[in-house]
Design an enzyme around this catalytic site. Structure first.
Site, PDB file in Angstrom:
ATOM      1  NE  ARG A  54       5.218   0.549  31.140  1.00  0.00           N
ATOM      2  CZ  ARG A  54       4.294  -0.342  30.921  1.00  0.00           C
ATOM      3  NH1 ARG A  54       4.289  -1.497  31.573  1.00  0.00           N
ATOM      4  NH2 ARG A  54       3.328  -0.142  30.057  1.00  0.00           N
ATOM      5  N   GLY A  55       2.919   2.276  33.263  1.00  0.00           N
ATOM      6  CA  GLY A  55       1.567   1.739  33.127  1.00  0.00           C
ATOM      7  C   GLY A  55       0.685   2.407  34.177  1.00  0.00           C
ATOM      8  CB  ALA A  56      -2.586   4.119  33.881  1.00  0.00           C
ATOM      9  NE  ARG A  94       5.368   8.535  32.628  1.00  0.00           N
ATOM     10  CZ  ARG A  94       5.131   7.467  31.861  1.00  0.00           C
ATOM     11  NH1 ARG A  94       5.082   6.263  32.382  1.00  0.00           N
ATOM     12  NH2 ARG A  94       4.950   7.599  30.566  1.00  0.00           N
ATOM     13  CD  GLN A 207       6.301   1.774  26.403  1.00  0.00           C
ATOM     14  OE1 GLN A 207       6.474   1.826  25.181  1.00  0.00           O
ATOM     15  NE2 GLN A 207       6.164   2.872  27.119  1.00  0.00           N
ATOM     16  CG  ASP A 248      -1.758   5.959  30.141  1.00  0.00           C
ATOM     17  OD1 ASP A 248      -1.775   5.353  29.046  1.00  0.00           O
ATOM     18  OD2 ASP A 248      -0.925   5.734  31.034  1.00  0.00           O
ATOM     19  CG  ASN A 258      -3.306   3.310  25.634  1.00  0.00           C
ATOM     20  OD1 ASN A 258      -2.971   3.135  26.805  1.00  0.00           O
ATOM     21  ND2 ASN A 258      -3.036   2.416  24.700  1.00  0.00           N
ATOM     22  CE  LYS A 259       3.340   4.986  26.018  1.00  0.00           C
ATOM     23  NZ  LYS A 259       4.010   6.196  26.591  1.00  0.00           N
TER      24      LYS A 259
END
Ligand code: MRU
Length: 370
Positions: A54-56, A94, A207, A248, A258-259
């Site tokens: 995960r993570g862009a 995603r 996270q 992201d 972002n998150k």
């Protein structure tokens, strides 16, 4: 970067076994270090969808390797149609991180020009490796530009500790090395500047607690885990000098997804005159979008992520516990958008710029952003 003192990577080609890509399974961290093997494009899609990676930036790199694995299986007749099908499958994993679509587009442009499946596989492997190597280099440069900001704050504090708040994991685990938001922090730490990181736990998947606290700990960077809601309080009491998050997707005018929860941190930072920076490689910029709140697709994730917590149980095993009454309805938007007006600056591989159309244009003059 290191895990238990040994060099570690988020994704790499198994050089001794052609057609195998290895990933660190991030769902098992921090409690277990488990490596998974991806052998097909379907494996790569599942790893992204189920958040083993995960993570862009890392989502983009994994998708690139996914197309390499697809090319290895492509038939001579109908190769392009086959690859297009696999591209669509990877793209459907995603929706928010634009790096996914950026990497797939770049891969398709090179791979589909190949004359045969063997040539396509060879080109795809080299292109995926190049995207991975570039990600490392971009993070290194983001770190250098962000380091200057931290250095300036340290100088103003006469060498006192610089307290940095971050949200989610925009660290090396979200990329291929160093991370985006963490790159300036690692570089400052290595340069001997005293830094301390406030790590937001980042509900619902935690996270921050599971990944950011883990990687900072492995590198010996002083940090403290805080509940997501603590940031405003810490800022009111002068205990945050700087906030840096990842992104992201950043629009042409500088709005940043972002998150979930990042926006609230930016609001608190503005109210307390705390500089709020977003660190990103240019592969995270979506030049086709303008108004982030209206236009960036926000992933809706499973309600179970809200209804349950996951972690090490007192008995020693790893498992999940339900925290809400049976039957409680839950909603789980995975990301939010921080409008450009709340962002002090964007830290990119080309330097730091205002979060605005003109700011981005100074660093990326060839891109069309209105
Ligand atoms: O849902 P995730 O874990 O993929 O979300 C990750 C983030 O929001 C990161 O902050 C973002 O991708 C930047 S990573 C350098």
């Amino acid at each position: 970067m290191r895990i238990h003192g040994k060099p570690a990577w988020t994704i790499w080609l198994a050089t001794e076994t052609p057609g195998v890509v290895r990933i660190l399974d991030q769902r098992r961290l921090p409690h277990e270090v488990v490596v998974l093997e991806l052998r097909t494009a379907e494996d790569a899609a599942a790893a992204i969808r189920d958040m083993a990676v995960r993570g862009a930036p890392l989502i983009g790199v994994t998708a690139a390797y996914g197309l390499y694995l697809a090319a290895l299986a492509a038939p001579a007749a109908g190769m392009t149609a086959f690859l297009e099908k696999k591209r669509a499958m990877l793209a459907a994993t995603r929706p928010t991180a634009v790096n996914l679509f950026w990497a797939l587009e770049r891969m398709m442009q090179t791979v589909c020009a190949a004359a045969s499946p063997a040539a396509a596989a060879d080109t795809a492997r080299r292109e995926a490796e190049a995207i991975r190597a570039e990600d490392m280099e971009l993070c290194r440069r983001i770190g250098e530009h962000g380091l200057a900001l931290i250095r300036a704050i340290a100088a103003r504090k006469n060498g006192g500790t610089v307290n940095i708040l971050t949200h989610c994991n925009a660290g090396w685990l979200a990329c291929c090395d160093l991370g985006t938001a963490t790159a300036p922090i690692y570089q400052a730490h290595r340069a001997g500047i005293p830094v301390h990181v406030w790590v937001d736990e980042t509900r619902p998947r935690n996270q921050g607690a599971s990944l950011t606290a883990f990687e900072l700990g492995q590198e010996g960077v002083p940090h403290t885990l805080v509940a997501d809601n603590a940031g405003g309080h810490l800022m009111q009491h002068g205990r945050v000098d700087l906030a840096i998050t990842g992104a992201d997707r950043v629009t042409a005018r500088g709005d940043a997804a972002n998150k979930i929860g990042t926006y609230l941190k930016a609001l608190a930072a503005r109210d307390n005159h705390v500089p709020f920076y977003v660190a990103l490689p240019s592969s995270t910029i979506d030049w086709t979008l303008d108004d982030g709140v209206a236009e960036i697709p926000i992933e809706e994730r499973s309600a179970d992520e809200i209804l349950y917590m996951h972690g090490r149980l007192d008995g020693g095993g790893v498992g999940r516990v339900r925290i809400a009454p049976d039957g409680t309805p839950a909603a789980n938007p995975g990301f939010d958008v921080t409008p450009a007006r709340l962002i002090t600056g964007l830290i990119t591989e080309r330097g730091v710029c205002p979060a605005s159309r003109d700011g981005l244009r100074t660093l990326f003059p060839k891109r069309k952003n209105g």
